[in-house]
Structures are given as C-alpha cells and as structure tokens.
Design a protein around this motif. Sequence first.
Motif, PDB file in Angstrom:
ATOM      1  N   GLY A  93      29.088 -20.657   0.976  1.00  0.00           N
ATOM      2  CA  GLY A  93      27.794 -20.141   0.540  1.00  0.00           C
ATOM      3  C   GLY A  93      27.481 -20.493  -0.900  1.00  0.00           C
ATOM      4  N   ILE A  94      28.488 -20.419  -1.774  1.00  0.00           N
ATOM      5  CA  ILE A  94      28.282 -20.787  -3.178  1.00  0.00           C
ATOM      6  C   ILE A  94      27.853 -22.251  -3.293  1.00  0.00           C
ATOM      7  CG2 ILE A  94      29.465 -21.180  -5.381  1.00  0.00           C
ATOM      8  CD1 ILE A  94      28.898 -18.260  -4.893  1.00  0.00           C
ATOM      9  N   LEU A  95      28.538 -23.136  -2.576  1.00  0.00           N
ATOM     10  CA  LEU A  95      28.203 -24.564  -2.636  1.00  0.00           C
ATOM     11  C   LEU A  95      26.801 -24.829  -2.080  1.00  0.00           C
ATOM     12  CD1 LEU A  95      31.595 -26.191  -1.542  1.00  0.00           C
ATOM     13  CD2 LEU A  95      30.648 -26.031  -3.853  1.00  0.00           C
ATOM     14  N   MET A  96      26.427 -24.116  -1.032  1.00  0.00           N
ATOM     15  CA  MET A  96      25.086 -24.289  -0.470  1.00  0.00           C
ATOM     16  C   MET A  96      24.013 -23.835  -1.459  1.00  0.00           C
ATOM     17  SD  MET A  96      25.642 -23.139   3.503  1.00  0.00           S
ATOM     18  CE  MET A  96      23.977 -23.597   4.005  1.00  0.00           C
ATOM     19  N   ILE A  97      24.279 -22.762  -2.173  1.00  0.00           N
ATOM     20  CA  ILE A  97      23.328 -22.299  -3.185  1.00  0.00           C
ATOM     21  C   ILE A  97      23.159 -23.356  -4.273  1.00  0.00           C
ATOM     22  CG2 ILE A  97      22.983 -20.613  -5.037  1.00  0.00           C
ATOM     23  CD1 ILE A  97      24.367 -18.557  -3.146  1.00  0.00           C
ATOM     24  N   VAL A  98      24.282 -23.904  -4.748  1.00  0.00           N
ATOM     25  CA  VAL A  98      24.223 -24.949  -5.772  1.00  0.00           C
ATOM     26  C   VAL A  98      23.399 -26.139  -5.275  1.00  0.00           C
ATOM     27  CG1 VAL A  98      25.574 -26.625  -7.085  1.00  0.00           C
ATOM     28  CG2 VAL A  98      26.386 -24.273  -6.863  1.00  0.00           C
ATOM     29  N   GLY A  99      23.645 -26.572  -4.039  1.00  0.00           N
ATOM     30  CA  GLY A  99      22.923 -27.718  -3.495  1.00  0.00           C
ATOM     31  C   GLY A  99      21.432 -27.484  -3.391  1.00  0.00           C
ATOM     32  N   SER A 100      21.044 -26.306  -2.913  1.00  0.00           N
ATOM     33  CA  SER A 100      19.612 -26.042  -2.753  1.00  0.00           C
ATOM     34  C   SER A 100      18.912 -25.844  -4.101  1.00  0.00           C
ATOM     35  CB  SER A 100      19.394 -24.823  -1.845  1.00  0.00           C
ATOM     36  OG  SER A 100      20.121 -23.705  -2.310  1.00  0.00           O
ATOM     37  N   VAL A 101      19.632 -25.303  -5.086  1.00  0.00           N
ATOM     38  CA  VAL A 101      19.053 -25.185  -6.433  1.00  0.00           C
ATOM     39  C   VAL A 101      18.814 -26.571  -7.030  1.00  0.00           C
ATOM     40  CG1 VAL A 101      19.546 -24.487  -8.808  1.00  0.00           C
ATOM     41  CG2 VAL A 101      19.943 -22.887  -6.936  1.00  0.00           C
ATOM     42  N   ILE A 102      19.770 -27.480  -6.845  1.00  0.00           N
ATOM     43  CA  ILE A 102      19.618 -28.862  -7.330  1.00  0.00           C
ATOM     44  C   ILE A 102      18.385 -29.503  -6.704  1.00  0.00           C
ATOM     45  CG2 ILE A 102      20.625 -31.182  -7.200  1.00  0.00           C
ATOM     46  CD1 ILE A 102      23.377 -29.842  -7.544  1.00  0.00           C
ATOM     47  N   LEU A 103      18.202 -29.306  -5.397  1.00  0.00           N
ATOM     48  CA  LEU A 103      17.033 -29.878  -4.719  1.00  0.00           C
ATOM     49  C   LEU A 103      15.739 -29.239  -5.219  1.00  0.00           C
ATOM     50  CD1 LEU A 103      18.459 -30.103  -1.099  1.00  0.00           C
ATOM     51  CD2 LEU A 103      17.749 -32.025  -2.521  1.00  0.00           C
ATOM     52  N   ALA A 104      15.782 -27.949  -5.519  1.00  0.00           N
ATOM     53  CA  ALA A 104      14.571 -27.283  -6.008  1.00  0.00           C
ATOM     54  C   ALA A 104      14.168 -27.796  -7.389  1.00  0.00           C
ATOM     55  CB  ALA A 104      14.799 -25.768  -6.049  1.00  0.00           C
ATOM     56  N   ILE A 105      15.141 -28.174  -8.212  1.00  0.00           N
ATOM     57  CA  ILE A 105      14.844 -28.647  -9.567  1.00  0.00           C
ATOM     58  C   ILE A 105      14.113 -29.989  -9.530  1.00  0.00           C
ATOM     59  CG2 ILE A 105      15.894 -29.497 -11.701  1.00  0.00           C
ATOM     60  CD1 ILE A 105      18.116 -27.393 -11.253  1.00  0.00           C
ATOM     61  N   ASP A 106      14.633 -30.942  -8.775  1.00  0.00           N
ATOM     62  CA  ASP A 106      13.993 -32.264  -8.672  1.00  0.00           C
ATOM     63  C   ASP A 106      14.459 -32.947  -7.393  1.00  0.00           C
ATOM     64  OD1 ASP A 106      12.928 -34.807  -8.937  1.00  0.00           O
ATOM     65  OD2 ASP A 106      13.375 -34.966 -11.067  1.00  0.00           O
ATOM     66  N   PRO A 107      13.766 -32.685  -6.267  1.00  0.00           N
ATOM     67  CA  PRO A 107      14.228 -33.231  -4.986  1.00  0.00           C
ATOM     68  C   PRO A 107      14.223 -34.757  -4.913  1.00  0.00           C
ATOM     69  CG  PRO A 107      12.048 -32.217  -4.768  1.00  0.00           C
ATOM     70  CD  PRO A 107      12.559 -31.859  -6.120  1.00  0.00           C
ATOM     71  N   LYS A 108      13.285 -35.400  -5.603  1.00  0.00           N
ATOM     72  CA  LYS A 108      13.263 -36.870  -5.572  1.00  0.00           C
ATOM     73  C   LYS A 108      14.451 -37.460  -6.317  1.00  0.00           C
ATOM     74  CE  LYS A 108       8.358 -38.048  -5.056  1.00  0.00           C
ATOM     75  NZ  LYS A 108       7.215 -38.767  -5.682  1.00  0.00           N
ATOM     76  N   GLN A 109      14.692 -36.960  -7.499  1.00  0.00           N
ATOM     77  CA  GLN A 109      15.739 -37.517  -8.352  1.00  0.00           C
ATOM     78  C   GLN A 109      17.141 -37.156  -7.863  1.00  0.00           C
ATOM     79  OE1 GLN A 109      15.002 -39.471 -10.927  1.00  0.00           O
ATOM     80  NE2 GLN A 109      17.102 -39.803 -11.640  1.00  0.00           N
ATOM     81  N   PHE A 110      17.293 -35.928  -7.351  1.00  0.00           N
ATOM     82  CA  PHE A 110      18.626 -35.414  -7.030  1.00  0.00           C
ATOM     83  C   PHE A 110      18.819 -35.168  -5.532  1.00  0.00           C
ATOM     84  CE2 PHE A 110      17.901 -33.467 -11.400  1.00  0.00           C
ATOM     85  CZ  PHE A 110      18.554 -34.506 -12.062  1.00  0.00           C
ATOM     86  N   PHE A 111      18.048 -35.861  -4.702  1.00  0.00           N
ATOM     87  CA  PHE A 111      18.056 -35.588  -3.262  1.00  0.00           C
ATOM     88  C   PHE A 111      19.459 -35.655  -2.674  1.00  0.00           C
ATOM     89  CE2 PHE A 111      17.638 -37.084   1.192  1.00  0.00           C
ATOM     90  CZ  PHE A 111      16.956 -35.998   1.713  1.00  0.00           C
TER      91      PHE A 111
END
Length: 503
Positions: A93-111
């Motif tokens: 769950g922690i890793l999934m939160i990190v991944g979705s936060v990264i996508l929320a910040i800049d989905p194009k750059q960090f997809f």
Amino acid sequence: MEQNLTIEQIQNFKGKYPKQLWYLFFSEMWERFSFYGMRGMLVIFMVNQLMMNDEVANLQYGATQAFVYAFTFVGGLFADKILGYRKSLFWGGILMIVGSVILAIDPKQFFFIGIGFTIIGTGFFKPNISTMVGKLYKDDDNRRDAGFSLFYAGVNLGALIGGYLCIAVANGNMLSSIVPVHLRWNVAFGFASIVMIISLLTFVQTQKSLGEIGISPLLDLDNSKRKTYEYLTYIGSIVVIPAVILLVSNSEYTDIFMYIIGPCSLLYLLYEMKNFSLKENKKLIAALVFILFSIVFWAFYEQNGGSLSLFAASNLENTVLGIKLDPSGVNNSANSLFVIAFAALVGLVWLWMSKRKIEPNTVVKFGLGFLFLAGGFWVFYYTKFFADANGITSLDLFTFGWFVITFGELCLSPIGMSIMTKLSPAKLQAVMMGMWFLASAYGQYFAGLLGANIAGASENSTNLEKLVIYADGYKLLAIYALIAGLILILISPLIKKLMQDVN
C-alpha cells in the motif's frame, strides 16, 4: 501486536459472513478504486497524451498490466516466506501511494516511474488480502464461496467509482467547472493516491480483529534475524523498481519476461510439491487446470482496458437509457455496477443450491463463465448492425454486453480465488493465490497482443471501417470462448476426481 481472537473463534462465526470480511471488504474497495481508476485511464492517456498509436498503446497496456499481475506471484511468495500477509499488504500500500502521488504530480514526465512503483506495490498488496479472506473460513465451510462473492462486490464497488470518476474527470465530463483543463489528468491520478491512503488506514485500524491471521511466518526466529529478512525484502523491492521501469517502458522486453516468469513459477511449484502428499499434489494439479483456463478467460475479458477502451472512445454514443454518460467511463464501470447488483445474489443462489445438493461443481461453474463471456462478446459484435454512417453505435447495446459478461465473471473470478485457497496446502496458499494472479498477467499479456492485432488491422481506416473490424474481432473471441467453455464442462468429471473432496 495484541492478538484478541484465535483463528478458531474467527472461523466459528454465526450467520453468513464473518465481521472481519467487512473490514477487508472496505480496505480492498478503496485499493481497487485506485487501481481501476488508473487502469481505466492508461490506454486513453497513452494515445491522447503520450501520442502513441492504437496498436502500440494496446501492446503497452498489455505489458503494463502483465507486470502488475506477474508481481503478485512474487508478493505472495515473500508474504508466505518472510513478511506475512499483513506487513506485505501494508508495504504494498505504501508503494502504491508513492506511485500514484508521482503520477499526480506530472503524469507525462513521470508516467513510467509512477507505474513502476504501482506494479511492485500491487504485487505485495493484492494476493495477500485475498488470502486473508480465505483464512476466515474453515476448509469445509460451504459459506466460503458466498464470502468471496461479497468480497468481490467490494472490489467492484471500488472499480465502479474509480473506473468512472477518474476517466470522466480526465476527459472533462465531470468536475469540468472546478478542475482546470491543464490539470485534469493530474487530478484524476490524484484521486487514486487519496483513496489508497484511505484503504491503508482502514486496514491498520481494523487488523487487530484478524487475530493471528496474516502475522509473520518467522516468529520462531530471533527478533533481530527476522527484522533483517524483512528489511532486506523492503530494500530489495525498492532496488528492483528501476529494472521494472525499464521493462515496462519497453514493451519488446515483455516477451522475454513472460517467457521466463511462467516457467520459473511452475518449476518452483514442482519443487514445493515434493514436500506434499499425493493427495495434496492432485489438488494442486487441479488448481493448475483452473489457472490455465483462466488465462484464456482474462485474455478476452481484459479487452476492457485495451481495444474496448478505444472502441468506446471512438465508436459509441454518449447515452444509456437516455442519460448522458461518458462512454469510456461506462466501459470501465458498467461491469462493476452489475457485479455489485448481482454478486451477493449469485452467492446466495450457490448457498441455496448447496443446501438442496444441486449446486454445480466449480469446474462446471468455470465452464458457464466462458459461455457467458461468449454471449457478451457476441453482443459487442452485434453492435455493428446499429451503427450510423459515422461508425457510432449504441451504448445501450454495448452496456448490455457487459451485463451478460458479468455473470461469466461471477461464475469464475470470486470462485477462482476461493478454489485456490481450498486446493492449496496451508503453507502454499499465498503462492497459489499469486499464481492465480500470474494467470491474470498472462491474460493481460495476450489481451494486449489481441488488441494490438485488431488495432493494427484497422489502421488508416475510417471510423465506420474501424467499427466493423473491431466487431468482427469480437465475434472470433466469442466463438473461441464458447469452445473453451464446452471443453471445460466436458472434462469436468476428470478434474473433479483430482479435486477429491473439494467442491
């Protein structure tokens, strides 16, 4: 951690469902909101934002989802051997939160970076919460199938809300007056991170009610040695993320990975089988038959996130029963709505039939699942006869196709999770649940290949020509699903012998 209940006290519950099932239900519901919300956006995002063509997007979708499910096998293995189900779930769950936060910040750059974290996180989370559901029941408790059906309704409640909301916001069909155009995708991915936090908090606040279920399998070791194994697992899962990002961002590597992970998992299972009796190994062979047929089922069903997603975006009207809706959102969520409406009812039907000793065995249920799948894809094929000159066809009929497929899914998926726990020795349950999801990985992989073939055939075609090509492809899938279902029903007596006392 304080253990308030013994496993016997938990399993001797009164009524249809144990109270712990509801806690796991809500934790899984929010996690599936996150997962299906992101899943429903992938192909559309890759085509519209990353500028991939339809064929490449289908291949990339298949690769991404294949890795997601492939790593559930790895997560199940580490849960069985080192972390236990609870710590594995929390870490995932922690890793999934990190991944979705990264996508929320800049989905194009960090997809692909965000996807990499999500893949590993799902691998640790998904198989272990399902295994804990199985642990709530005694091996001979005929209420288990009904419990998994209810749990599956929680999966689909999350998928319904997330599957529709995220893509509708991204497309500007929801909250358009609130969310600026340039932030629509950021906000859509942001929803996934928020609900994943809710999922994890739900589990943390209710896990004491699980008693000894899911605790560390290494309690017999010294505390320092156990902690060392756990920390090495955490560190290793982070270290491997760059490799996963490389693999998932280059779909040509997917073939190599899939050629390796499947045979390796089978070899590992054969290695483990030497530790069990002939009776237990026969049950494991039966489980493998279910796993192999499920690959075929998911290869067809998972057109949902690939070719059907593009079909919905380009070839469907935007009304269901006169109500204006986002066609992509309907494609993502209609099946989940029908599961919610009928999962508990189907579970109660199994209980009613069981009391009267007329319940079909699990093999026949699987076969029925394929027949419903065939019927749904035949409906998708039939939409071509309702198209206008621009290749736009009935969303009502398309939604009815998902209604039919829903009953196929209810005959297979929740019961499939249940049968893995029934057929597996206690020490191998998380691994077998991981193999069940690994079968989904191969289904996703083949779904991407099938979708890419359909998309490739329709390249440079008009919208009407694309509709016909897609529909004719779905007709072939309907025929193949029908054949698979009939074969499974015909061989059911043989498989039942391998299953022995398991129904």
